[in-house]
Design a protein around this motif. Structure first.
Motif, short mmCIF file in Angstrom:
data_model
loop_
_atom_site.label_atom_id
_atom_site.label_comp_id
_atom_site.label_asym_id
_atom_site.label_seq_id
_atom_site.Cartn_x
_atom_site.Cartn_y
_atom_site.Cartn_z
N GLU A 1 0.93 -1.07 -0.47
CA GLU A 1 0.10 -0.15 -0.02
C GLU A 1 0.86 1.28 -0.12
OE1 GLU A 1 -3.49 1.90 2.68
OE2 GLU A 1 -2.36 0.57 3.56
N ILE A 2 2.17 1.19 0.86
CA ILE A 2 3.22 2.73 0.85
C ILE A 2 3.21 2.42 -0.32
CG2 ILE A 2 5.09 3.19 2.12
CD1 ILE A 2 3.10 3.54 4.12
N TYR A 3 4.31 1.67 -1.32
CA TYR A 3 4.72 1.47 -2.05
C TYR A 3 3.50 2.30 -3.21
CZ TYR A 3 7.88 0.37 -6.07
OH TYR A 3 8.89 0.48 -7.19
N ASN A 4 2.40 1.86 -3.30
CA ASN A 4 1.79 1.83 -4.61
C ASN A 4 1.37 3.27 -4.70
OD1 ASN A 4 2.58 0.26 -5.90
ND2 ASN A 4 0.45 -1.07 -5.33
N LYS A 5 1.04 4.14 -3.04
CA LYS A 5 0.66 5.82 -2.76
C LYS A 5 1.60 6.53 -3.97
CE LYS A 5 -0.25 6.18 1.65
NZ LYS A 5 -1.14 5.53 1.57
N PRO A 6 0.54 7.21 -4.92
CA PRO A 6 1.35 7.98 -6.01
C PRO A 6 2.42 9.21 -5.55
CG PRO A 6 -1.29 8.50 -5.54
CD PRO A 6 -0.98 7.32 -4.55
N ASP A 7 2.14 9.39 -3.93
CA ASP A 7 3.40 10.74 -3.10
C ASP A 7 3.81 10.16 -2.37
OD1 ASP A 7 4.46 12.59 -4.02
OD2 ASP A 7 2.91 14.10 -2.94
N PHE A 8 4.60 9.64 -2.16
CA PHE A 8 5.07 9.45 -0.79
C PHE A 8 6.39 9.12 -1.71
CE2 PHE A 8 6.12 6.65 2.79
CZ PHE A 8 6.03 6.60 2.71
N ASN A 9 6.90 10.49 -0.70
CA ASN A 9 8.59 10.11 -1.36
C ASN A 9 9.85 9.63 -0.24
OD1 ASN A 9 8.49 12.51 -2.05
ND2 ASN A 9 8.02 14.34 -0.39
N TYR A 10 9.01 8.40 0.44
CA TYR A 10 10.21 7.88 0.80
C TYR A 10 9.74 6.16 0.66
CZ TYR A 10 13.63 6.85 5.11
OH TYR A 10 14.64 6.00 5.43
#
Length: 329
Positions: free
Chosen positions: A21-30
């Protein structure tokens, strides 16, 4: 009530879903760093769930045991549980759990699985040095991460049955996040160069391997094509309460009968001083295979009664062998 193994498995699945879920977020800098931390955590919990399944859900099999220092300066003969700073029992590491599964129980795990997790652990350990805008590093994380998800799916299916059928396990291709032609790559520092050199080195060991369910890394190519509206994959849903339910039965079988032939044989070799995998052993084992208290046949394809099957054992079968062989002192 859920077994300890199943509760640990649920935690593992939750960690892996969080990573996706975190990897597939459209805008996540980490993105890559957080994914590697959660993915490695999911693998550790999966291995510990397997240890519990194999060890009759005895949580002490996950504790670190050690010989204490005596006042005389010698080590104690008896082993004691090692506690952490909070005073709680210290649990075994990811790779120790992997060793227990393979060496103590004889479960066969493809070599690429450990190599893949080792690469992920290196990425996790070096995450503080990452520069997120560097394309080569981000691509490598996705290739290793995608293979790790595939490996995870296959092992969970093999060890615990179809518990992941309701989830979508995939990483969004990087083409959806950014344009490859417009990425501003930054100069890698020494730590990042060493990390990429390490990953590229271990990848070469698998260059000539045949296609497999288990892999170190997987490369994804994305092509956009127009398709007709009716060309999707057809599916059919049902709310018929009379429809056969397979998942629960399969989960129960894997939980109650976790040992296959290799595990049973390995445990007997470690348990008895006079055990040999010979005709006598095979004769005793086969005489017990019709007893559901000790043994159960599991279909490779539960929805097809005519598919092949594999025999699994409950650890209580040891009681029968205790009468036939001499236990180690």
């Amino acid at each position: 009530m859920k077994s300890r193994a199943r509760s640990m498995l649920d935690k593992s699945i939750a960690a892996m879903l969080s990573a996706i879920e975190i990897y597939n977020k459209p805008d996540f800098n980490y993105r890559e760093e957080t994914f590697s931390v959660l993915c490695v955590n999911a693998w550790e919990l999966l291995f510990k769930a397997k240890v519990l399944q194999l060890a009759r859900n005895q949580v002490t099999n996950l504790y670190v045991w050690e010989h204490r220092q005596l006042k005389s300066g010698r080590k104690s003969k008896k082993k004691y549980i090692r506690n952490n700073r909070a005073g709680n029992p210290m649990s075994v590491s990811l790779f120790e759990a992997h060793r227990i599964i393979i060496e103590d129980y004889g479960v066969k795990v493809n070599k690429a699985v450990k190599t893949n997790i080792t690469a992920l652990a290196e990425i996790r350990d070096n995450s503080i040095h990452f520069i997120n805008d560097d394309l080569s590093l981000a691509i490598k994380v996705q290739e290793i991460g995608t293979a790790s998800l595939q490996n995870y799916l296959h092992l969970v299916q093999e060890w615990f049955g179809p518990v992941l059928d309701k989830y979508n396990f995939y990483l969004m291709p990087m083409a959806f996040f950014r344009g490859f032609d417009s990425v501003n790559g930054e100069t890698l520092n020494a730590s990042e160069k060493n990390l990429l050199q390490y990953i590229n080195g271990i990848e070469k060991e698998y260059d000539n391997d045949a296609p497999s369910d288990y892999n170190l890394s997987l490369r994804i190519d994305v092509n956009f094509k127009k398709v007709k509206s009716g060309s999707g994959i057809p599916i059919q849903l049902t709310n018929d309460v009379k429809a056969p339910v397979v998942r629960l039965a399969e989960e129960e079988i894997m939980d109650k009968y976790p040992w296959d032939y290799d595990v049973l044989t390995t445990r007997l070799q470690k348990r008895y001083s006079d055990f040999k995998a010979n005709g006598r052993y095979h004769s005793i084992r086969k005489s017990l295979e019709d007893n559901e208290k000790y043994c159960r046949r599991r279909l490779y394809n539960p929805s097809n009664p005519k598919s092949g099957s594999k025999v699994f054992f409950n650890s209580n079968i040891l009681k029968e062998f205790d009468e036939q062989y001499t236990k180690n002192s």
